[in-house]
Design a protein around this motif. Structure first.
Motif, PDB file in Angstrom:
ATOM      1  N   SER A 119      32.111  57.254  62.583  1.00  0.00           N
ATOM      2  CA  SER A 119      32.946  56.182  63.136  1.00  0.00           C
ATOM      3  C   SER A 119      33.252  55.043  62.160  1.00  0.00           C
ATOM      4  O   SER A 119      34.341  54.453  62.242  1.00  0.00           O
ATOM      5  CB  SER A 119      32.323  55.626  64.419  1.00  0.00           C
ATOM      6  N   PRO A 120      32.354  54.686  61.216  1.00  0.00           N
ATOM      7  CA  PRO A 120      32.716  53.610  60.272  1.00  0.00           C
ATOM      8  C   PRO A 120      33.915  53.960  59.390  1.00  0.00           C
ATOM      9  O   PRO A 120      34.505  53.062  58.782  1.00  0.00           O
ATOM     10  CB  PRO A 120      31.441  53.438  59.435  1.00  0.00           C
ATOM     11  N   LEU A 121      34.286  55.239  59.322  1.00  0.00           N
ATOM     12  CA  LEU A 121      35.470  55.624  58.543  1.00  0.00           C
ATOM     13  C   LEU A 121      36.747  55.098  59.189  1.00  0.00           C
ATOM     14  O   LEU A 121      37.810  55.104  58.561  1.00  0.00           O
ATOM     15  CB  LEU A 121      35.541  57.143  58.405  1.00  0.00           C
ATOM     16  N   LEU A 122      36.656  54.650  60.444  1.00  0.00           N
ATOM     17  CA  LEU A 122      37.811  54.081  61.132  1.00  0.00           C
ATOM     18  C   LEU A 122      37.998  52.598  60.830  1.00  0.00           C
ATOM     19  O   LEU A 122      39.012  52.017  61.207  1.00  0.00           O
ATOM     20  CB  LEU A 122      37.656  54.258  62.648  1.00  0.00           C
ATOM     21  N   SER A 123      37.043  51.979  60.175  1.00  0.00           N
ATOM     22  CA  SER A 123      37.102  50.537  59.944  1.00  0.00           C
ATOM     23  C   SER A 123      38.136  50.193  58.872  1.00  0.00           C
ATOM     24  O   SER A 123      38.630  51.058  58.146  1.00  0.00           O
ATOM     25  CB  SER A 123      35.727  50.006  59.529  1.00  0.00           C
ATOM     26  N   ALA A 124      38.451  48.918  58.790  1.00  0.00           N
ATOM     27  CA  ALA A 124      39.434  48.464  57.798  1.00  0.00           C
ATOM     28  C   ALA A 124      38.932  48.661  56.375  1.00  0.00           C
ATOM     29  O   ALA A 124      39.721  48.813  55.443  1.00  0.00           O
ATOM     30  CB  ALA A 124      39.763  46.993  58.048  1.00  0.00           C
ATOM     31  N   ASP A 125      37.607  48.671  56.207  1.00  0.00           N
ATOM     32  CA  ASP A 125      36.999  48.870  54.887  1.00  0.00           C
ATOM     33  C   ASP A 125      36.040  50.054  54.973  1.00  0.00           C
ATOM     34  O   ASP A 125      34.818  49.875  55.032  1.00  0.00           O
ATOM     35  CB  ASP A 125      36.254  47.597  54.453  1.00  0.00           C
ATOM     36  N   PRO A 126      36.560  51.272  54.979  1.00  0.00           N
ATOM     37  CA  PRO A 126      35.704  52.445  55.182  1.00  0.00           C
ATOM     38  C   PRO A 126      34.844  52.749  53.960  1.00  0.00           C
ATOM     39  O   PRO A 126      35.254  52.510  52.823  1.00  0.00           O
ATOM     40  CB  PRO A 126      36.714  53.577  55.433  1.00  0.00           C
ATOM     41  N   PRO A 127      33.642  53.282  54.182  1.00  0.00           N
ATOM     42  CA  PRO A 127      32.777  53.642  53.052  1.00  0.00           C
ATOM     43  C   PRO A 127      33.211  54.961  52.422  1.00  0.00           C
ATOM     44  O   PRO A 127      33.822  55.809  53.085  1.00  0.00           O
ATOM     45  CB  PRO A 127      31.403  53.799  53.721  1.00  0.00           C
ATOM     46  N   ALA A 128      32.888  55.121  51.163  1.00  0.00           N
ATOM     47  CA  ALA A 128      33.118  56.393  50.486  1.00  0.00           C
ATOM     48  C   ALA A 128      31.832  57.214  50.540  1.00  0.00           C
ATOM     49  O   ALA A 128      30.728  56.665  50.613  1.00  0.00           O
ATOM     50  CB  ALA A 128      33.529  56.147  49.031  1.00  0.00           C
ATOM     51  N   PHE A 129      31.964  58.530  50.533  1.00  0.00           N
ATOM     52  CA  PHE A 129      30.794  59.391  50.436  1.00  0.00           C
ATOM     53  C   PHE A 129      30.266  59.341  49.004  1.00  0.00           C
ATOM     54  O   PHE A 129      31.036  59.155  48.057  1.00  0.00           O
ATOM     55  CB  PHE A 129      31.176  60.835  50.786  1.00  0.00           C
TER      56      PHE A 129
END
Length: 334
Positions: A119-129
């Motif tokens: 779900s954090p991939l939906l944020s304005a600042d998504p994390p990279a793997f």
């Protein structure tokens, strides 16, 4: 690639539309059953299932209208296949498969935890793997190493109560209403610091596991012996949980060699936890990512995203349930 996401694992009906091609959430809606279950002091499974039946079709139409899309434009449907309440899951699965069959499009079942995890991939600042993920909710507290979609390694988990479960049980001891966790957090904000000191279970253990069941016992003992101000005791409880979660997250990052932490799940919305993690991130030099507050609790957006990523991978990555040897379909244990 327009993907409809359906979430009905417990007491929230969530529907969302995600554009896999553009990589953005087009619309989502959630109906909470809190008001209905409040009179019973907790979720009544039969009532939850019946309410999902009433809400799903209208919510789906609302989401499509909001995005100015038609049913005929859908390319796939993702739904929560578990864990959760058996009847509630069955409603969502039946709706998804029936709608998909009528449109002649594919469906895919998504494990509830994988939805939260991504779900954090939906944020304005998504994390990279890759990143370390803290899954912290009413039913689960886990630390995972995430290399990509379907590439997860369990680093540690609770040996008894989850953090959210401990929140709810403690709230009940303090006489707070349903839902207990948010009420306890709000009460803790008014409490005085340092009035009570509760144990930090397993905070110094060499592993990355958790244990929160003893905190409930400590709260009960303090109540009986000292008759404290509920706000002061609530603050002591929240501080104990937060200290343990932060310490384990920092240790997980150190042992994994990673510098990105993702926090997901309902307890991830807790303001005290976010503040403590932000302080640790500034002190230790790592980055921390959260979903938007409205996407911390159960929602269709996380299911739509996970389904879109799974369809993109052609389901090549092993399913979450197979990785961790869990049975997701209509699991009565939740």
């Amino acid at each position: 690639m327009l993907i409809l996401g359906i979430e009905t694992s417990c007491d929230e009906t969530g529907v969302a539309l995600y554009d896999g091609g553009a990589g953005r959430l087009l619309a989502h809606a959630v109906h909470s059953q809190v008001a209905m279950h409040e009179a019973y002091g907790g979720v009544v499974p039969e009532l939850a299932s019946r309410d999902h039946i009433r809400r799903l079709a209208p919510l789906t139409r609302r989401v499509l209208d909001s995005a100015n899309k038609k049913f005929s434009e859908l390319n796939g449907i993702g739904y929560t296949e578990g864990p959760g309440l058996a009847g509630a899951l069955l409603v969502g699965a039946s709706f998804a498969h029936g709608l998909a069959a009528s449109l002649r499009i594919p469906t895919i079942g998504i494990h509830h935890l994988e939805g939260h995890l991504l779900s954090p991939l939906l944020s304005a600042d998504p994390p990279a793997f890759p990143f370390v993920a803290l899954l912290v909710s009413g039913g689960h507290t886990q630390l995972m190493r995430v290399e990509g979609v379907g590439r997860y390694a369990l680093l540690g988990e609770t040996q008894d109560d989850a953090a959210g479960e401990a929140f709810d049980k403690t709230a009940k001891l303090l006489g707070l209403g349903y839902p207990g966790g948010p009420a306890l957090s709000r009460l803790a904000e008014t409490g005085a610091p340092g009035r009570h000191r509760l144990p930090r279970p397993m905070i110094d253990s060499a592993d990355l596991d958790f244990s929160f069941s003893g905190l409930k016992t400590a709260v009960l003992t303090t109540l009986k012996k000292h008759h404290p101000d509920p706000a002061d005791l609530a603050r002591a409880f929240v501080e104990a949980v937060v200290d343990v979660l932060v310490a384990k997250c920092v240790r997980a990052l150190e042992t994994s060699g990673l510098s990105r932490l993702v926090v997901a799940g309902g307890v991830g919305a807790n303001r005290q936890l976010r503040a403590a993690l932000n302080e640790a991130a500034a002190r230790e030099g790592f980055d921390v990512f959260y979903p938007e507050l409205e996407l911390c609790t159960d929602n269709g957006a996380m299911i739509a995203l996970a389904a879109a990523l799974r369809f993109k991978e052609a389901d090549a990555a092993p399913a979450f349930s197979r990785i961790f040897n869990v049975r997701p379909r209509w699991d009565l244990a939740g």
